[in-house]
Motif scaffolding. Structure first.
Motif, mmCIF file in Angstrom:
data_model
loop_
_atom_site.group_PDB
_atom_site.id
_atom_site.type_symbol
_atom_site.label_atom_id
_atom_site.label_comp_id
_atom_site.label_asym_id
_atom_site.label_seq_id
_atom_site.Cartn_x
_atom_site.Cartn_y
_atom_site.Cartn_z
ATOM 1 N N PRO A 1 -34.155 -70.122 -37.330
ATOM 2 C CA PRO A 1 -32.758 -69.577 -37.164
ATOM 3 C C PRO A 1 -31.646 -70.304 -36.416
ATOM 4 C CG PRO A 1 -34.375 -68.010 -36.547
ATOM 5 C CD PRO A 1 -35.029 -69.148 -36.627
ATOM 6 N N LEU B 1 -38.224 -74.295 -48.100
ATOM 7 C CA LEU B 1 -36.728 -73.907 -47.508
ATOM 8 C C LEU B 1 -36.874 -73.472 -46.308
ATOM 9 C CD1 LEU B 1 -35.694 -72.329 -51.005
ATOM 10 C CD2 LEU B 1 -35.088 -74.582 -50.221
ATOM 11 N N THR B 2 -38.014 -73.584 -45.489
ATOM 12 C CA THR B 2 -38.474 -73.041 -44.178
ATOM 13 C C THR B 2 -37.378 -73.404 -43.107
ATOM 14 O OG1 THR B 2 -40.512 -72.857 -44.844
ATOM 15 C CG2 THR B 2 -39.937 -72.376 -42.582
ATOM 16 N N TYR B 3 -36.766 -72.603 -42.311
ATOM 17 C CA TYR B 3 -36.025 -73.271 -41.204
ATOM 18 C C TYR B 3 -35.801 -72.347 -40.085
ATOM 19 C CZ TYR B 3 -32.707 -69.754 -42.574
ATOM 20 O OH TYR B 3 -31.962 -68.563 -43.134
ATOM 21 N N LYS C 1 -28.841 -75.284 -43.066
ATOM 22 C CA LYS C 1 -30.064 -74.970 -44.228
ATOM 23 C C LYS C 1 -29.560 -73.836 -45.148
ATOM 24 C CE LYS C 1 -33.095 -77.834 -42.207
ATOM 25 N NZ LYS C 1 -34.297 -78.558 -43.108
ATOM 26 N N ARG C 2 -28.910 -72.811 -44.585
ATOM 27 C CA ARG C 2 -28.833 -71.557 -45.396
ATOM 28 C C ARG C 2 -27.728 -71.483 -46.588
ATOM 29 N NH1 ARG C 2 -28.029 -65.396 -42.665
ATOM 30 N NH2 ARG C 2 -27.356 -64.635 -44.775
ATOM 31 N N ASN D 1 -30.765 -67.332 -48.661
ATOM 32 C CA ASN D 1 -31.542 -66.194 -47.960
ATOM 33 C C ASN D 1 -31.484 -65.072 -49.127
ATOM 34 O OD1 ASN D 1 -32.371 -67.377 -45.600
ATOM 35 N ND2 ASN D 1 -31.084 -65.955 -44.203
ATOM 36 N N LYS D 2 -30.397 -64.920 -50.001
ATOM 37 C CA LYS D 2 -30.322 -63.568 -50.779
ATOM 38 C C LYS D 2 -30.783 -64.162 -52.061
ATOM 39 C CE LYS D 2 -27.365 -59.656 -51.182
ATOM 40 N NZ LYS D 2 -26.121 -59.278 -51.432
ATOM 41 N N CYS D 3 -30.921 -65.397 -52.379
ATOM 42 C CA CYS D 3 -31.082 -65.782 -53.886
ATOM 43 C C CYS D 3 -32.470 -65.264 -54.336
ATOM 44 C CB CYS D 3 -30.975 -67.276 -53.814
ATOM 45 S SG CYS D 3 -31.066 -68.073 -55.601
ATOM 46 N N VAL D 4 -32.520 -64.861 -55.492
ATOM 47 C CA VAL D 4 -33.779 -64.542 -56.093
ATOM 48 C C VAL D 4 -34.394 -65.704 -57.105
ATOM 49 C CG1 VAL D 4 -34.922 -62.603 -57.516
ATOM 50 C CG2 VAL D 4 -32.814 -62.229 -55.924
ATOM 51 N N PHE D 5 -33.788 -66.710 -57.366
ATOM 52 C CA PHE D 5 -34.161 -67.844 -58.061
ATOM 53 C C PHE D 5 -34.309 -67.495 -59.715
ATOM 54 C CE2 PHE D 5 -35.276 -68.585 -53.724
ATOM 55 C CZ PHE D 5 -34.501 -69.618 -53.249
ATOM 56 N N ASP E 1 -25.674 -68.174 -50.804
ATOM 57 C CA ASP E 1 -26.636 -67.762 -49.553
ATOM 58 C C ASP E 1 -28.109 -67.780 -50.147
ATOM 59 O OD1 ASP E 1 -27.810 -66.793 -47.508
ATOM 60 O OD2 ASP E 1 -26.747 -64.740 -47.422
ATOM 61 N N ALA F 1 -28.333 -61.198 -57.916
ATOM 62 C CA ALA F 1 -28.700 -60.798 -56.676
ATOM 63 C C ALA F 1 -27.290 -60.562 -55.806
ATOM 64 C CB ALA F 1 -29.402 -61.600 -56.118
ATOM 65 N N LYS G 1 -29.407 -72.408 -38.820
ATOM 66 C CA LYS G 1 -29.063 -71.555 -39.880
ATOM 67 C C LYS G 1 -27.594 -72.288 -40.870
ATOM 68 C CE LYS G 1 -28.831 -67.169 -39.445
ATOM 69 N NZ LYS G 1 -28.319 -65.775 -38.776
#
Lengths: 146, 196
Positions: B110, B106-108, B116-117, B81-85, B79, B62, B113
């Motif tokens: 904004p 992983l909820t946070y 956590k991000r 947010n962009k990771c697909v695991f 990042d 990704a 940011k």
């Protein structure tokens, strides 16, 4: 008195409008999995509604395609204040796999963060139903503070 | 018949709970026992194990793992947010430095940011003696030295290690010039292991 009652109702039974803006429907299926008896968010009073005019929370998932931008803005403006936007999945946050090194796909207008203010972010591809429950808990926390 | 079957199932489910009690105690729930072992969650990095070989950067599907160089440091960041695991980085890493943990919460908001991000770590670079360019991480050069020493003929191991120390101070371009001028040929020390 009346306002506090309203707030109590909002916190104890937030109504959700679920909105899909493109992508692969993976996060979609996970959000519906939270509604079935195994994960059961209805025990927190959450209810899916079919019109944005009744909703307190909008769930957005998927990268926003160019065709879908006016609909998204229209739906966002139809939701009465105070409203909360939850962005689910990496597509709603950064366009995920549809975006390479910052150059976005020709068919995409960008992530949902660009177009509307997002209040709660849930990363994952797709996130587990438990993670989505946690996100809704965060949203309720924010609702109670408004 | 159908009614009897449903009755049996209803009786089975009379005593055990179908719903997973996810937020335990104070929500958001901190301790949750139903996590499967194979779950791929937030990637975590051991800075000491990492050698800075860029394998994860090349394998990432990704394009979330990125790095940029500042002075003699190479700064990596992931990042989330962009990771697909997908776990490709874990498969590719030669030192098992990067691993996908069991964290899925992983909820946070904004506003938080920055904490956590991103997952960040730093590697130090070595610069070439001749031209001054940064060409590789120090840990990677040392690791290559260890790996190569396994394939060296034990009779000439001392000479070879001395030569490698000279060699490892230069970038690939200057190495060619060096081997031409001085006549160091490192390949003469290695055993042929059937690789042509």
């Amino acid at each position: 008195m009346f306002l506090s009652l309203k707030k109590k109702a909002r916190v104890h039974s937030p109504w959700i409008y679920h909105f899909h803006t493109g992508g692969c429907n993976g996060c979609d299926i996970e959000t519906f999995a939270t509604l079935i008896p195994r994960f059961d968010i209805e025990r927190f009073g959450v209810k899916l509604v079919s019109s944005p005019r009744h909703a307190d929370i909008i769930i957005v998932n998927g990268p926003v395609t160019k065709q879908f931008v006016p609909m998204l803005l229209r739906v966002y403006n139809q939701v009465p204040n105070p409203k909360i936007v939850i962005a689910i999945g990496s597509c709603a946050l950064t366009c995920g796999v549809f975006n390479r090194n910052g150059e976005e796909n020709y068919a995409l207008a960008g992530p949902a963060e660009k177009l509307i203010p997002v209040d709660v972010c849930i990363p994952g591809c797709p996130p587990k139903p438990e993670a989505i429950i946690q996100g809704i808990m965060y949203a309720i926390q924010k609702l109670s503070s408004l | 018949m159908k009614n009897i079957k449903t009755l049996i199932e209803a009786l089975k489910n009379f005593y055990n709970q179908e719903t997973i009690s996810y937020p335990i105690g104070e929500w958001p729930g901190k301790k949750y026992s139903n996590i499967p072992e194979t779950l791929r969650g937030k990637p975590k990095v051991d800075e000491e194990k990492c050698i800075g070989c860029e394998a994860c950067y090349n394998a990432c599907s990704a394009f979330t793992i990125k790095f940029f160089e500042e002075g003699n440091e190479r700064k990596y960041n992931i990042d989330i947010n962009k990771c697909v695991f997908c776990g490709r980085c874990e498969d590719v890493c030669p030192e098992d430095a990067i691993k996908l943990s069991n964290e899925f919460e992983l909820t946070y908001f904004p506003e938080r940011k920055e904490e956590k991000r991103y997952v960040k770590w730093i590697k130090l670079l070595k610069d070439c003696k001749n031209c001054g360019e940064k060409f590789a991480a120090i840990d990677q050069i040392n690791k290559i030295h260890e790996r190569i020493s396994l394939n060296i003929n034990p009779k000439v191991s001392e000479e070879a290690s001395k030569d490698y120390e000279i060699y490892s101070n230069y970038c690939p371009k200057c190495r060619k010039i060096l081997s031409y001028k001085i006549g160091i040929n490192p390949t003469k020390y290695y055993l042929r292991l059937g690789r042509g």
